[in-house]
Design a protein around this motif. Structure first.
Motif, mmCIF file in Angstrom:
data_model
loop_
_atom_site.group_PDB
_atom_site.id
_atom_site.type_symbol
_atom_site.label_atom_id
_atom_site.label_comp_id
_atom_site.label_asym_id
_atom_site.label_seq_id
_atom_site.Cartn_x
_atom_site.Cartn_y
_atom_site.Cartn_z
ATOM 1 N N TYR A 73 0.833 -1.213 0.000
ATOM 2 C CA TYR A 73 0.000 0.000 0.000
ATOM 3 C C TYR A 73 0.866 1.261 0.000
ATOM 4 O O TYR A 73 0.598 2.227 -0.740
ATOM 5 N N THR A 74 1.929 1.251 0.793
ATOM 6 C CA THR A 74 2.792 2.423 0.880
ATOM 7 C C THR A 74 3.493 2.686 -0.445
ATOM 8 O O THR A 74 3.632 3.843 -0.876
ATOM 9 N N VAL A 75 3.942 1.624 -1.114
ATOM 10 C CA VAL A 75 4.579 1.795 -2.426
ATOM 11 C C VAL A 75 3.589 2.404 -3.414
ATOM 12 O O VAL A 75 3.913 3.338 -4.171
ATOM 13 N N ALA A 76 2.355 1.891 -3.435
ATOM 14 C CA ALA A 76 1.345 2.407 -4.363
ATOM 15 C C ALA A 76 0.997 3.857 -4.054
ATOM 16 O O ALA A 76 0.717 4.645 -4.969
ATOM 17 N N ALA A 77 1.014 4.228 -2.766
ATOM 18 C CA ALA A 77 0.611 5.582 -2.385
ATOM 19 C C ALA A 77 1.719 6.610 -2.565
ATOM 20 O O ALA A 77 1.429 7.799 -2.737
ATOM 21 N N HIS A 78 2.989 6.150 -2.584
ATOM 22 C CA HIS A 78 4.084 7.119 -2.572
ATOM 23 C C HIS A 78 5.078 6.964 -3.715
ATOM 24 O O HIS A 78 5.842 7.901 -3.974
ATOM 25 N N ALA A 79 5.122 5.809 -4.385
ATOM 26 C CA ALA A 79 6.191 5.565 -5.344
ATOM 27 C C ALA A 79 5.729 5.541 -6.789
ATOM 28 O O ALA A 79 6.555 5.352 -7.679
ATOM 29 N N GLY A 80 4.456 5.682 -7.079
ATOM 30 C CA GLY A 80 4.024 5.738 -8.464
ATOM 31 C C GLY A 80 3.400 4.451 -8.949
ATOM 32 O O GLY A 80 3.490 3.386 -8.320
ATOM 33 N N ARG A 81 2.791 4.525 -10.152
ATOM 34 C CA ARG A 81 2.011 3.411 -10.676
ATOM 35 C C ARG A 81 2.897 2.219 -11.073
ATOM 36 O O ARG A 81 2.577 1.073 -10.760
ATOM 37 N N ARG A 82 4.007 2.470 -11.760
ATOM 38 C CA ARG A 82 4.855 1.358 -12.191
ATOM 39 C C ARG A 82 5.427 0.593 -11.012
ATOM 40 O O ARG A 82 5.439 -0.653 -10.996
ATOM 41 N N ALA A 83 5.931 1.322 -10.019
ATOM 42 C CA ALA A 83 6.458 0.658 -8.826
ATOM 43 C C ALA A 83 5.366 -0.112 -8.104
ATOM 44 O O ALA A 83 5.613 -1.216 -7.584
ATOM 45 N N ALA A 84 4.139 0.421 -8.084
ATOM 46 C CA ALA A 84 3.035 -0.270 -7.425
ATOM 47 C C ALA A 84 2.705 -1.578 -8.139
ATOM 48 O O ALA A 84 2.464 -2.619 -7.492
ATOM 49 N N LEU A 85 2.685 -1.554 -9.477
ATOM 50 C CA LEU A 85 2.389 -2.787 -10.222
ATOM 51 C C LEU A 85 3.489 -3.831 -10.025
ATOM 52 O O LEU A 85 3.205 -5.035 -9.889
ATOM 53 N N ALA A 86 4.755 -3.376 -9.998
ATOM 54 C CA ALA A 86 5.854 -4.335 -9.765
ATOM 55 C C ALA A 86 5.763 -4.943 -8.373
ATOM 56 O O ALA A 86 5.941 -6.167 -8.185
ATOM 57 N N ALA A 87 5.471 -4.089 -7.371
ATOM 58 C CA ALA A 87 5.345 -4.606 -6.008
ATOM 59 C C ALA A 87 4.148 -5.546 -5.883
ATOM 60 O O ALA A 87 4.219 -6.572 -5.186
ATOM 61 N N ALA A 88 3.046 -5.211 -6.567
ATOM 62 C CA ALA A 88 1.877 -6.088 -6.531
ATOM 63 C C ALA A 88 2.187 -7.450 -7.155
ATOM 64 O O ALA A 88 1.726 -8.499 -6.676
ATOM 65 N N ALA A 89 3.002 -7.448 -8.223
ATOM 66 C CA ALA A 89 3.388 -8.719 -8.837
ATOM 67 C C ALA A 89 4.217 -9.565 -7.876
ATOM 68 O O ALA A 89 4.049 -10.800 -7.793
ATOM 69 N N VAL A 90 5.115 -8.931 -7.120
ATOM 70 C CA VAL A 90 5.925 -9.661 -6.142
ATOM 71 C C VAL A 90 5.030 -10.260 -5.053
ATOM 72 O O VAL A 90 5.179 -11.425 -4.661
ATOM 73 N N VAL A 91 4.090 -9.438 -4.550
ATOM 74 C CA VAL A 91 3.186 -9.942 -3.502
ATOM 75 C C VAL A 91 2.322 -11.078 -4.047
ATOM 76 O O VAL A 91 2.067 -12.082 -3.348
ATOM 77 N N GLU A 92 1.864 -10.952 -5.281
ATOM 78 C CA GLU A 92 1.037 -12.000 -5.867
ATOM 79 C C GLU A 92 1.828 -13.294 -6.024
ATOM 80 O O GLU A 92 1.298 -14.394 -5.783
ATOM 81 N N ALA A 93 3.097 -13.157 -6.423
ATOM 82 C CA ALA A 93 3.939 -14.356 -6.503
ATOM 83 C C ALA A 93 4.100 -14.995 -5.134
ATOM 84 O O ALA A 93 4.048 -16.239 -4.982
ATOM 85 N N GLY A 94 4.272 -14.159 -4.105
ATOM 86 C CA GLY A 94 4.348 -14.697 -2.750
ATOM 87 C C GLY A 94 3.063 -15.370 -2.331
ATOM 88 O O GLY A 94 3.083 -16.403 -1.617
ATOM 89 N N ALA A 95 1.930 -14.818 -2.749
ATOM 90 C CA ALA A 95 0.647 -15.438 -2.413
ATOM 91 C C ALA A 95 0.526 -16.812 -3.059
ATOM 92 O O ALA A 95 0.019 -17.770 -2.441
ATOM 93 N N VAL A 96 0.990 -16.930 -4.300
ATOM 94 C CA VAL A 96 0.948 -18.240 -4.970
ATOM 95 C C VAL A 96 1.815 -19.247 -4.219
ATOM 96 O O VAL A 96 1.392 -20.387 -3.956
#
Length: 393
Positions: A73-96
């Motif tokens: 959430y902090t990355v998405a709120a402070h670091a921009g859209r591209r960084a948020a999508l990359a971080a979301a992909a990492v979290v999604e991989a961790g969820a898998v």
């Protein structure tokens, strides 16, 4: 910090003794970096993600895993859209990976959907906060810019008003003082030979002084909303040109006046412009013309324009070198009056001609000033009323 302490207490209370130390270590590694998440969101996210991966390798499940969503959430709120999508992909991989390892009885889909939903929710919420913050910042910047523009416009309005009042005061003071000087010189010359003419001249001096005070009071009274003099003494206009011509004749400058066309429909500010143009031209003629000079004023009024011509019969002389101060008919050679001792012709200087140009330009006109063929000088301008300049002259 309080949340970290609660998580550590939860680990102590729920874990067997041999798991307490590694569980507390991973809990601290997951939660403690969040204290710096706003300063370095990407670094904190990388640290938390690395701790979560190490935790996954050891097989421990901890409530502190939610720290990964907070970091996302902090990355998405402070670091921009591209960084948020990359971080979301990492979290999604961790969820898998987490669902593959810890899903019970092969129930992979349900926990995967739940983990994906929380990942998307954290990402969208952070992006919305970032968008809202940017929108509010844009509104604040726009409001600040509008405030600066309003302040600038207010300063420009003040400067314009000061210029207008200075120009008005110049015309009032110059004209009336010139008339008073000419009348006083005439009174001095006739005090022994013609006492009656001396008395008449002194009375005219007093009347001119009172008129100057009235004009100054009216002009300065416009600065105060509660000043009644502006209402008691209306602005001079074309109807007052006859009195102006009579005043100039009394001062020793024979002045003829001709007004063609009706002027009742003309705006008060346009009539004031005409009056001040004629007044300035005649004042300069009175100041700078030799004895015997005559002046003629012609005003032609129509529905859309007002044409002003002021000529004098003074001797021809070269124009001043400065092009911006091209002399007018009123700028002819100098003498106090027909009643006073003549003086040598001179070239007028000061703010009269530029002021006349400004007054004319306010109504779309161009002032033409220069010598007539043979003898004399002329001031000519045409005011255009269709544009209706709002700047009072």
């Amino acid at each position: 910090m309080v949340l970290l302490l609660l998580l550590l207490l939860h680990v102590v209370a729920t874990r067997p003794p041999h798991e307490v130390l590694p569980a507390e270590t991973f809990t601290a590694a997951l939660a403690l970096p969040l204290l710096w998440r706003r300063r370095a969101p990407l670094t904190v996210f990388g640290t938390v993600a690395g701790a979560a991966f190490a935790q996954w390798l050891t097989g421990l499940q901890l409530p502190a895993d939610a720290a990964l969503l907070v970091a996302l959430y902090t990355v998405a709120a402070h670091a921009g859209r591209r960084a948020a999508l990359a971080a979301a992909a990492v979290v999604e991989a961790g969820a898998v990976l987490a669902c593959l390892r810890w899903a019970t009885d092969g129930a992979f889909l349900t926990p995967f959907v739940a983990a994906t939903a929380t990942t998307v929710a954290a990402t969208v919420l952070g992006l919305n906060v970032r968008t809202t913050r940017a929108y509010l910042a844009a509104l604040a910047e726009r409001a600040a810019r509008l405030e600066r523009e309003q302040e600038q416009q207010a300063r420009l309005a003040v400067a314009e008003e000061r210029t207008r009042i200075a120009r008005e005061m110049h015309d009032i003071v110059t004209h009336n003082l010139s008339v008073m000087v000419a009348l006083t010189d005439a009174a001095v010359c006739t005090q022994r030979t013609s006492p009656d003419r001396t008395t008449a001249a002194l009375r005219q001096v007093a009347e001119t002084g009172r008129q100057a005070l009235t004009d100054m009071r009216r002009t300065l009274g416009l600065l105060r909303a509660d000043e009644p003099d502006a209402e008691r003494h209306p602005l001079p206009g074309i109807a007052q040109l006859a009195a102006l011509a009579e005043q100039m004749r009394a001062a020793g400058l024979p002045t003829g006046l001709r007004v063609d066309g009706g002027h009742a429909h003309l705006p008060a500010t346009a009539q004031l412009t005409v009056y001040r143009l004629v007044q300035e031209a005649l004042t300069n003629t009175l100041k700078h013309s030799p004895a015997g000079t005559r002046a003629k004023v012609r005003v032609q009024c129509s529905a859309e324009t007002v044409t002003v011509d002021v000529t004098d019969s003074g001797p021809r002389r070269p124009q001043p070198a400065a092009a911006s101060s091209t002399p007018s008919a009123s700028s002819a050679p100098s003498a106090p009056s027909a009643l006073s001792a003549p003086s040598a012709p001179s070239t007028p200087s000061g703010h009269g001609i530029p002021g006349m140009r400004e007054r004319s330009a306010a109504y779309g006109g161009t002032l033409r000033a220069g010598p007539l063929p043979g003898r004399g000088w002329e001031v000519h301008t045409r005011l255009h009323l269709g544009g209706g300049a709002a700047v009072p002259a």
